[in-house]
Design an enzyme around this catalytic site. Sequence first.
Site, PDB file in Angstrom:
ATOM      1  N   LYS A 249      39.208 -19.007 -16.533  1.00  0.00           N
ATOM      2  CA  LYS A 249      39.810 -19.821 -15.478  1.00  0.00           C
ATOM      3  C   LYS A 249      38.741 -20.771 -14.953  1.00  0.00           C
ATOM      4  CE  LYS A 249      40.029 -19.974 -11.116  1.00  0.00           C
ATOM      5  NZ  LYS A 249      40.128 -21.436 -10.946  1.00  0.00           N
TER       6      LYS A 249
ATOM      7  N   GLU B 154      27.341 -14.518 -10.580  1.00  0.00           N
ATOM      8  CA  GLU B 154      26.293 -15.542 -10.443  1.00  0.00           C
ATOM      9  C   GLU B 154      26.662 -16.379  -9.239  1.00  0.00           C
ATOM     10  OE1 GLU B 154      23.542 -15.950 -12.128  1.00  0.00           O
ATOM     11  OE2 GLU B 154      23.956 -14.382 -13.595  1.00  0.00           O
TER      12      GLU B 154
ATOM     13  N   CYS C  95      23.221 -24.810  -8.279  1.00  0.00           N
ATOM     14  CA  CYS C  95      22.966 -23.515  -7.634  1.00  0.00           C
ATOM     15  C   CYS C  95      21.484 -23.293  -7.410  1.00  0.00           C
ATOM     16  CB  CYS C  95      23.569 -22.390  -8.462  1.00  0.00           C
ATOM     17  SG  CYS C  95      23.053 -22.440 -10.175  1.00  0.00           S
TER      18      CYS C  95
ATOM     19  N   GLU D  21      23.778 -22.330   2.039  1.00  0.00           N
ATOM     20  CA  GLU D  21      23.818 -23.260   0.908  1.00  0.00           C
ATOM     21  C   GLU D  21      24.697 -24.456   1.266  1.00  0.00           C
ATOM     22  OE1 GLU D  21      26.029 -21.948  -2.543  1.00  0.00           O
ATOM     23  OE2 GLU D  21      24.368 -22.559  -3.820  1.00  0.00           O
TER      24      GLU D  21
END
Length: 501
Positions: free
Chosen positions: A179, A254, A293, A390
């Site tokens: 997905k 992750e 990331c 973040e």
Amino acid sequence: MTAAQQTIHVGGEWRAALSGATREIIDPVDATPFEVVAEGGVADTDDAVAAARAAFDFGAWPRTPAAERAALLRRVAVLLERDRERIGALESRDAGKTLHEGRVDVDCVRDAFRYFADLVENEDGGGRAVDAGSDEIRSVVVHEPVGVCALITPWNYPLLQASWKIAPALAAGNTFVIKPSEITPLTTVVLVELLLEAGLPLGAANIVTGPGDTVGARLAEHPQVDLVSFTGGLVSGTKVARSAADSVKKVALELGGKNPNVVFADACSTPEGFDTAVDQALNAAFIHSGQVCSAGSRLIIEEPLRDRFVAELSRRAELIRLGRGTDAGVECGPLVSAAQLARTEAYVASALAEGAALRAGGGRPAGPGYFFRPTVLDRCHRGMRVVREEVFGPVLTVETFRTEEEAVALANDTEYGLAGAVWTSDEHRARRVAGLLRHGTVWINDFHPYLPQAEWGGFGKSGIGRELGPGGFAEYREAKHIYQNLAPRPVRWFAGTTAKG
Ligand code: NAD
């Protein structure tokens, strides 16, 4: 691409969503739709899992010899090279990155397929013999595929993240349902087409385009899925782990990062050293508009160097050329969506309200699209949200230190632990600091490179498990111990049961 809106692939058939729902894919450069995909739902997901289950339980792929699996992965690598321009351009448009970066992504995807082909082919297929201490026992540990893998990927590196999951999953003999992010699904659809063109048996690769809270959530909880490998944000990753726990499936996560870039003054004692460290700090923070990331979003710099370094960094940040990734001279694209732009604006506003000093950028340029100017925020500290959380946008915060201990403490003062860098000309210090950093990847005098042979992943809330390298491959396999008794005889543990009645 397949016929419009038929972006769901289940058991060998391309189709539209069962509900008929569709989603427009937006070009982030001008905020206009340029493609339409199927908006799958729970029923599509269940069909895809059933197809992957049947292909695993009864199909050819899990029973295909390792050398043939490796050969198929290599054919995919060749097809990626053939279609490099087309796929690189599609990735550039979908994710808003430069064409150059799109091409580099395709090369990295090709390399991932080649790496896992090599890895599986070079293994000793006979398993690992274990010495059981007796000639009458033959004991061996073999590795088998986990089963049906649910692969959920983010929007920033759609194709690359898909390949880090698909290549090892297939190398190990699994079947899967992927997905992709609902924002950037297009190149993953193309990759599934290439897998089929390379000859992957039908049913081994399935894709459902659709949202996270329906398709993704269903995959994570589905009782027929054996493993879920998720790359994305902390909030969704936590939900995935929770749903997966109920059915006790294997989980690999992750997640995000808040990655320190630690610069000691000795790294900048020559003009070349200074230029390199500034250039790399710029790249660390602003490549792909910071939507990485492992972005070096926290500059942690030795106090006496701060003013000179930040001044030059800010000067260069103002000069980064924003625009459509396919236009000549453009160095950086927009943010991926209106939501991501709004999020970045909110973080900058909060930082300024909390006392940060704006040295570059700080807002949107004139014109359409989701662009945000590369932003440098000086005088930051750990009390600020922008330093702890973040942003996933082109925002660099600056903190300072006076001692090595302070530098390490600041770099480790994050709930994440994905990646970090140390810049110094002192070899001993470099190793000392690298050894103390609690991050899954540590760069010394560099930022951003990764190798397919080396594990990628995070400490702390940056995730569970690893991708790439032998460790990344191991995620997709179960170890099985086969213990064979060559001279079976009774053990008489229950000796009384053999007494004559
Ligand atoms: P996201 O968490 O919003 O979405 C990631 C994927 O999860 C998408 O496909 C989404 O549809 C799906 N999803 C959302 N909610 C879900 C749910 N409840 N159940 C199952 N699936 C769900 O992340 P994003 O915004 O697409 O990507 C950005 C994030 O990804 C950042 O935090 C970034 O750091 C992280 N990321 C990490 C790595 C890494 O290697 N560690 C690499 C790339 C991106």
